[in-house]
Scaffold this active site. Sequence first.
Site, PDB file in Angstrom:
ATOM      1  N   ASP A 130       3.225  -5.046  -5.820  1.00  0.00           N
ATOM      2  CA  ASP A 130       2.321  -6.323  -5.210  1.00  0.00           C
ATOM      3  C   ASP A 130       1.877  -7.160  -6.610  1.00  0.00           C
ATOM      4  OD1 ASP A 130       2.844  -8.718  -3.539  1.00  0.00           O
ATOM      5  OD2 ASP A 130       1.006  -8.356  -2.760  1.00  0.00           O
ATOM      6  N   ASN A 165      11.014  -7.952   3.815  1.00  0.00           N
ATOM      7  CA  ASN A 165      11.224  -8.886   2.675  1.00  0.00           C
ATOM      8  C   ASN A 165      12.378  -9.765   2.337  1.00  0.00           C
ATOM      9  OD1 ASN A 165       9.174  -6.788   0.484  1.00  0.00           O
ATOM     10  ND2 ASN A 165       8.185  -8.850   1.345  1.00  0.00           N
TER      11      ASN A 165
END
Length: 249
Positions: free
Chosen positions: A30, A78
């Site tokens: 991330d 996502n």
Amino acid sequence: MSLLDKFRHKRLEAEVDFENIPKHVAIIMDGNGRWAKRRSLPRKSGHAMGAKTFEVISECAGELGIKVVTFYAFSTENWKRDKDEVESLMALLEDYLDNGLKKLKNRAQIRFIGDMSAFSESFREKQRYVEEATKNNSGFLINVALNYGSRDEITRAVRSIAADAAAGRLAPEDVTEELISSRLDTGGLPDPDLIIRPSGEFRLSNFLMWQGAYAELWFDKILWPDFTRDDLLRAVADYQRRNRRFGGR
Ligand code: IPE
Ligand code: IPE
Ligand code: MG
């Protein structure tokens, strides 16, 4: 590497106990977007840098003797992102299937976890090719989590168990923790010992929630594209200082 970096690296390496390397390390990759934003670059440049970090850290994990390393590359959530970003991520993934992953082919076995039914047939064909071409590599295993979400994975596992029960192949008492584990995408693999999340967020974001029940968690504010071999060493050294009790004394 500057002299100071070399010194830091040596010191870190000395801290790691090579007899007690975690078997399975899982990493939430991330911070790509923020890395790009800080440089006034498009988000896709952050993802491209993140893909390079994936390559470097995969190699390092193998060198350290980690047997399984699972990378969270794209979550079931996502897809909510802008079409442009999703497309650039898919292009990057496809490029990796075509070129990047081949570099690791001689040492690492590569597998994918997640719901692959969301991808096009040609994409899945490439995934299968990579899995097939690397299946006899015994160095270590790299799992790439694509369209992965723990809740989705558990739902798919429960559905397959329910189908067996409905067909009379399973009785309710056959449903054990071991059976559920074996039906997950990670079936047959050890649970993660250590879950690493860079980027300063303190959450799992739907990653390995069943398997990570007793994983040690390691968080750091570093953004994934900046993550180095030394950060992996730091996380492993930190893990080795923890006292894992698994509920016992
Ligand atoms: C991780 O980086 C990559 C994916 C989730 C695919 P992000 O894109 O989430 O980066 P941030 O969190 O916005 O910085
Ligand atoms: C988790 O990161 C998913 C991946 C790294 C693939 P996200 O950026 O999607 O997570 P949230 O939205 O911050 O929880
Ligand atoms: Mg993020």
